[in-house]
Design a protein around this motif. Sequence first.
Motif, PDB file in Angstrom:
ATOM      1  N   LYS A  79       0.826  -1.207   0.000  1.00 36.98           N
ATOM      2  CA  LYS A  79       0.000   0.000   0.000  1.00 36.98           C
ATOM      3  C   LYS A  79       0.863   1.262   0.000  1.00 36.98           C
ATOM      4  CE  LYS A  79      -3.646   2.310   2.553  1.00 36.98           C
ATOM      5  NZ  LYS A  79      -4.525   2.304   3.701  1.00 36.98           N
ATOM      6  N   GLU A  80       1.945   1.252   0.772  1.00 36.34           N
ATOM      7  CA  GLU A  80       2.837   2.416   0.829  1.00 36.34           C
ATOM      8  C   GLU A  80       3.436   2.720  -0.538  1.00 36.34           C
ATOM      9  OE1 GLU A  80       5.757   1.618   3.854  1.00 36.34           O
ATOM     10  OE2 GLU A  80       4.250   1.627   5.460  1.00 36.34           O
ATOM     11  N   ILE A  81       3.879   1.698  -1.239  1.00 34.50           N
ATOM     12  CA  ILE A  81       4.479   1.888  -2.563  1.00 34.50           C
ATOM     13  C   ILE A  81       3.423   2.362  -3.564  1.00 34.50           C
ATOM     14  CG2 ILE A  81       5.648   0.722  -4.490  1.00 34.50           C
ATOM     15  CD1 ILE A  81       6.900  -1.147  -2.308  1.00 34.50           C
ATOM     16  N   ILE A  82       2.253   1.771  -3.501  1.00 35.31           N
ATOM     17  CA  ILE A  82       1.150   2.171  -4.390  1.00 35.31           C
ATOM     18  C   ILE A  82       0.758   3.620  -4.126  1.00 35.31           C
ATOM     19  CG2 ILE A  82      -1.303   1.774  -4.889  1.00 35.31           C
ATOM     20  CD1 ILE A  82      -0.650  -1.274  -4.362  1.00 35.31           C
ATOM     21  N   GLU A  83       0.633   3.998  -2.858  1.00 37.78           N
ATOM     22  CA  GLU A  83       0.272   5.369  -2.493  1.00 37.78           C
ATOM     23  C   GLU A  83       1.328   6.367  -2.979  1.00 37.78           C
ATOM     24  OE1 GLU A  83      -2.402   6.620  -1.228  1.00 37.78           O
ATOM     25  OE2 GLU A  83      -3.457   4.946  -0.306  1.00 37.78           O
ATOM     26  N   THR A  84       2.600   6.014  -2.847  1.00 33.23           N
ATOM     27  CA  THR A  84       3.678   6.888  -3.321  1.00 33.23           C
ATOM     28  C   THR A  84       3.566   7.109  -4.824  1.00 33.23           C
ATOM     29  OG1 THR A  84       5.154   6.166  -1.543  1.00 33.23           O
ATOM     30  CG2 THR A  84       6.195   7.144  -3.507  1.00 33.23           C
ATOM     31  N   GLU A  85       3.309   6.050  -5.548  1.00 41.97           N
ATOM     32  CA  GLU A  85       3.167   6.160  -7.004  1.00 41.97           C
ATOM     33  C   GLU A  85       1.931   6.990  -7.369  1.00 41.97           C
ATOM     34  OE1 GLU A  85       4.673   5.651 -10.752  1.00 41.97           O
ATOM     35  OE2 GLU A  85       5.612   5.040  -8.872  1.00 41.97           O
ATOM     36  N   ALA A  86       0.830   6.770  -6.680  1.00 40.03           N
ATOM     37  CA  ALA A  86      -0.410   7.499  -6.963  1.00 40.03           C
ATOM     38  C   ALA A  86      -0.270   8.985  -6.652  1.00 40.03           C
ATOM     39  CB  ALA A  86      -1.566   6.893  -6.177  1.00 40.03           C
ATOM     40  N   SER A  87       0.547   9.330  -5.669  1.00 42.53           N
ATOM     41  CA  SER A  87       0.708  10.739  -5.276  1.00 42.53           C
ATOM     42  C   SER A  87       1.431  11.558  -6.336  1.00 42.53           C
ATOM     43  CB  SER A  87       1.447  10.836  -3.934  1.00 42.53           C
ATOM     44  OG  SER A  87       2.810  10.477  -4.100  1.00 42.53           O
ATOM     45  N   LYS A  88       2.009  10.927  -7.328  1.00 39.47           N
ATOM     46  CA  LYS A  88       2.718  11.634  -8.407  1.00 39.47           C
ATOM     47  C   LYS A  88       1.761  12.298  -9.392  1.00 39.47           C
ATOM     48  CE  LYS A  88       6.675   8.510  -8.208  1.00 39.47           C
ATOM     49  NZ  LYS A  88       7.448   7.487  -8.939  1.00 39.47           N
TER      50      LYS A  88
END
Length: 174
Positions: free
Chosen positions: A125-134
């Motif tokens: 989830k952390e990695i997905i959230e980081t990518e989505a925040s771009k």
Amino acid sequence: IKNYGRMQRTYTFTDIEVDIDGKGDKVNPRFVLRNSYDGSWSVNLLVGAYRLVCSNGMIIGREIFSFSKKHLGRETRNIFREKVIEGFKVFLEESERWKKWTEITLEEKKKEEIINTVGFSKKDKEIIETEASKYNVLTLWIFYNILTWYITHKVNSLLKRVRLEARLSKIKLQ
């Protein structure tokens, strides 16, 4: 001859493409054909899509053809031909749905619901959230691609990848 009589072929039809967002984000139909001589797999055809953007195999997750026969006779080849045509129709239907996703802004609540339903871990989830925040505007199409990218490029365990792909392909994103 266990484990020696299996065949899996992937066919990407590069001459057929659909521009999803009208800006060059194109997908091509991709079929995966599996069969085995050792009886461990039935004959089946899976339909998917391929994005050149990141060499991403997108998950449609619809098995449109499966039967158990050791040899393909004339009658079976005719059935198979019909199912390949059906597969192209499935691809085109999904492509139309994806086009609509480019216009749907994803709300935080829906994003959380999708992540939880698919069953991503806290680290995932952390990695997905980081990518989505771009992204300034996170559409359903972009988010679906982030999830597919994560599953196909970041998940090392084949078993986990298969489970996540199956769950993602079954949930209603709209």
